[in-house]
Design a protein around this motif. Structure first.
Motif, mmCIF file in Angstrom:
data_model
loop_
_atom_site.group_PDB
_atom_site.id
_atom_site.type_symbol
_atom_site.label_atom_id
_atom_site.label_comp_id
_atom_site.label_asym_id
_atom_site.label_seq_id
_atom_site.Cartn_x
_atom_site.Cartn_y
_atom_site.Cartn_z
ATOM 1 N N UNK A 161 0.824 -1.201 0.000
ATOM 2 C CA UNK A 161 0.000 0.000 0.000
ATOM 3 C C UNK A 161 0.864 1.259 0.000
ATOM 4 N N UNK A 162 0.332 2.325 -0.570
ATOM 5 C CA UNK A 162 0.972 3.634 -0.498
ATOM 6 C C UNK A 162 0.550 4.309 0.801
ATOM 7 N N UNK A 163 1.520 4.848 1.527
ATOM 8 C CA UNK A 163 1.238 5.551 2.783
ATOM 9 C C UNK A 163 1.868 6.939 2.714
ATOM 10 N N UNK A 164 1.109 7.947 3.137
ATOM 11 C CA UNK A 164 1.579 9.331 3.123
ATOM 12 C C UNK A 164 1.791 9.819 4.542
ATOM 13 N N UNK A 165 2.957 10.402 4.805
ATOM 14 C CA UNK A 165 3.269 10.923 6.139
ATOM 15 C C UNK A 165 3.867 12.315 6.023
ATOM 16 N N UNK A 166 3.736 13.084 7.101
ATOM 17 C CA UNK A 166 4.271 14.446 7.152
ATOM 18 C C UNK A 166 5.328 14.499 8.252
ATOM 19 N N UNK A 167 6.602 14.359 7.889
ATOM 20 C CA UNK A 167 7.668 14.190 8.888
ATOM 21 C C UNK A 167 7.958 15.417 9.754
ATOM 22 N N UNK A 168 7.408 16.593 9.394
ATOM 23 C CA UNK A 168 7.588 17.744 10.280
ATOM 24 C C UNK A 168 6.813 17.543 11.583
ATOM 25 N N UNK A 169 5.782 16.714 11.539
ATOM 26 C CA UNK A 169 5.039 16.394 12.749
ATOM 27 C C UNK A 169 3.971 17.397 13.116
ATOM 28 N N UNK A 170 3.923 18.533 12.443
ATOM 29 C CA UNK A 170 2.901 19.542 12.684
ATOM 30 C C UNK A 170 2.867 20.464 11.474
ATOM 31 N N UNK A 171 1.875 21.335 11.428
ATOM 32 C CA UNK A 171 1.745 22.232 10.282
ATOM 33 C C UNK A 171 2.532 23.521 10.484
ATOM 34 N N UNK A 172 3.088 24.004 9.366
ATOM 35 C CA UNK A 172 3.766 25.295 9.310
ATOM 36 C C UNK A 172 3.057 26.128 8.250
ATOM 37 N N UNK A 173 3.347 27.425 8.204
ATOM 38 C CA UNK A 173 2.576 28.325 7.334
ATOM 39 C C UNK A 173 2.970 28.248 5.872
ATOM 40 N N UNK A 174 4.098 27.645 5.542
ATOM 41 C CA UNK A 174 4.557 27.599 4.167
ATOM 42 C C UNK A 174 5.590 28.665 3.855
ATOM 43 N N UNK A 175 5.650 29.693 4.685
ATOM 44 C CA UNK A 175 6.712 30.692 4.572
ATOM 45 C C UNK A 175 7.893 30.305 5.452
ATOM 46 N N UNK A 176 7.636 29.447 6.416
ATOM 47 C CA UNK A 176 8.679 28.893 7.293
ATOM 48 C C UNK A 176 8.423 27.398 7.390
ATOM 49 N N UNK A 177 9.457 26.642 7.734
ATOM 50 C CA UNK A 177 9.358 25.186 7.751
ATOM 51 C C UNK A 177 9.988 24.613 9.009
ATOM 52 N N UNK A 178 9.607 23.364 9.294
ATOM 53 C CA UNK A 178 10.226 22.645 10.393
ATOM 54 C C UNK A 178 11.100 21.524 9.859
ATOM 55 N N UNK A 179 11.982 20.971 10.679
ATOM 56 C CA UNK A 179 12.847 19.870 10.234
ATOM 57 C C UNK A 179 12.074 18.567 10.091
ATOM 58 N N UNK A 180 12.554 17.710 9.215
ATOM 59 C CA UNK A 180 11.974 16.378 9.086
ATOM 60 C C UNK A 180 12.464 15.511 10.238
ATOM 61 N N UNK A 181 11.553 14.960 10.990
ATOM 62 C CA UNK A 181 11.910 14.064 12.086
ATOM 63 C C UNK A 181 12.018 12.635 11.549
ATOM 64 N N UNK A 182 12.971 11.870 12.036
ATOM 65 C CA UNK A 182 13.279 10.582 11.405
ATOM 66 C C UNK A 182 12.365 9.422 11.761
ATOM 67 N N UNK A 183 11.516 9.567 12.792
ATOM 68 C CA UNK A 183 10.771 8.410 13.307
ATOM 69 C C UNK A 183 9.980 7.683 12.225
ATOM 70 N N UNK A 184 9.209 8.419 11.405
ATOM 71 C CA UNK A 184 8.343 7.759 10.432
ATOM 72 C C UNK A 184 9.142 7.076 9.319
ATOM 73 N N UNK A 185 10.370 7.531 9.093
ATOM 74 C CA UNK A 185 11.207 6.910 8.057
ATOM 75 C C UNK A 185 11.652 5.507 8.464
ATOM 76 N N UNK A 186 11.561 5.204 9.767
ATOM 77 C CA UNK A 186 11.917 3.870 10.227
ATOM 78 C C UNK A 186 11.005 2.828 9.589
ATOM 79 N N UNK A 187 9.759 3.217 9.297
ATOM 80 C CA UNK A 187 8.819 2.281 8.668
ATOM 81 C C UNK A 187 9.316 1.862 7.294
ATOM 82 N N UNK A 188 9.848 2.815 6.518
ATOM 83 C CA UNK A 188 10.378 2.496 5.192
ATOM 84 C C UNK A 188 11.614 1.614 5.301
ATOM 85 N N UNK A 189 12.474 1.903 6.297
ATOM 86 C CA UNK A 189 13.683 1.102 6.515
ATOM 87 C C UNK A 189 13.296 -0.325 6.905
#
Length: 277
Positions: free
Chosen positions: A162-190
């Protein structure tokens, strides 16, 4: 220290001032009223048709794409897709930056799948039904103890093709500023040994200026967010398909590669500032 106050919980510095910074005039009152009437009628029609998404049928993914595009149109949002080809692979983790609940429809119009989204979305009127039918994987951001279960669920779905979509920033930002990608959800792909497809989402006005109309940040609520979208002039969401990333064995390295792809060479300034190439 409780999970609710734990420093690991992602927090954006964006608030209502960010939304105002990227706003645009709505137009004359009579034009706005007509615009709202047309969009509201389309939105109600689409929400009444949501149960059809749960019916197994040939070409269902095409139906989901079309549904998401129509929902975007009902909100006053048009989509433009560019970049690399979308490969017909099974079991792909799709990641992008996170600006709004609208992101789900923007990505669903390109690569439909199940989403990892905050648990409260399931209870939203109307949209909550759509979330359940789109098999949203709920995540309690304040509960660190439940995170391994969510990662395990994502890995299982990836292994099942199945295709799964995740947002690694963990919360929403306004689009003019961004947050870092957190690695936890990438463990699923690994763990599943499945590739990751980064997507870059940018919201802008018709003249190309950055837009925060779709941003869902701070103390925003769903009704205010919908009202802002349907009364605004046309908003464009540009979806850039970046290079597919192989999982490797290091979730942090994978997260860094995907973040670099999503940012597209952009440099992050301080909160509230525009981004430059």
């Amino acid at each position: 220290m409780s999970d609710e106050t734990s420093p690991w919980v992602p927090r954006a510095t964006c608030d209502a001032t960010c939304v105002a910074a990227g706003a645009a005039p709505s137009g004359r009152p009579i034009v706005v009223a007509l615009r709202v009437a047309v969009r509201a009628t389309l939105a109600v029609t689409l929400l009444s048709a949501v149960p059809l998404l749960a019916i197994p049928m040939p070409g269902r993914s095409h139906i989901q794409r079309g549904y998401c595009r129509l929902m975007l149109r009902a909100l006053g949002v048009r989509i433009a897709v560019s970049g690399g080809p979308i490969r017909n692979l099974r079991g792909v983790l799709v990641v992008s930056g996170h600006v709004s609940w609208v992101d789900i429809f923007a990505i669903g119009a390109v690569m439909p799948g199940s989403f990892v989204a905050k648990a409260e979305m399931i209870s939203w009127p109307g949209l909550g039904i759509a979330a359940r039918l789109m098999k949203v994987i709920p995540i309690e951001r304040a509960s660190l103890r439940r995170l391994p279960d969510v990662v395990g669920t994502v890995a299982a779905r990836l292994r099942a093709g199945h295709t799964v979509v995740a947002f690694p920033e963990g919360t929403t930002w306004c689009g003019l500023a961004y947050g870092p990608f957190r690695p936890a959800m990438f463990q699923a792909a690994v763990d599943a040994g499945r590739p990751v497809q980064p997507l870059r989402l940018d919201y802008h006005h018709r003249d190309g200026a950055p837009s925060t109309v779709a941003a869902y940040v701070g103390d925003d609520n769903l009704l205010a967010s919908i009202r802002r979208l349907v009364t605004a002039r046309r908003t464009i969401v540009a979806v850039q398909v970046e290079s597919l990333q192989l999982p490797g064995s290091d979730r942090r390295g994978l997260a860094a590669r995907c973040e670099a792809a999503v940012r597209g060479g952009l440099q992050r300034r301080a909160h509230g500032s525009a981004l430059v190439a």
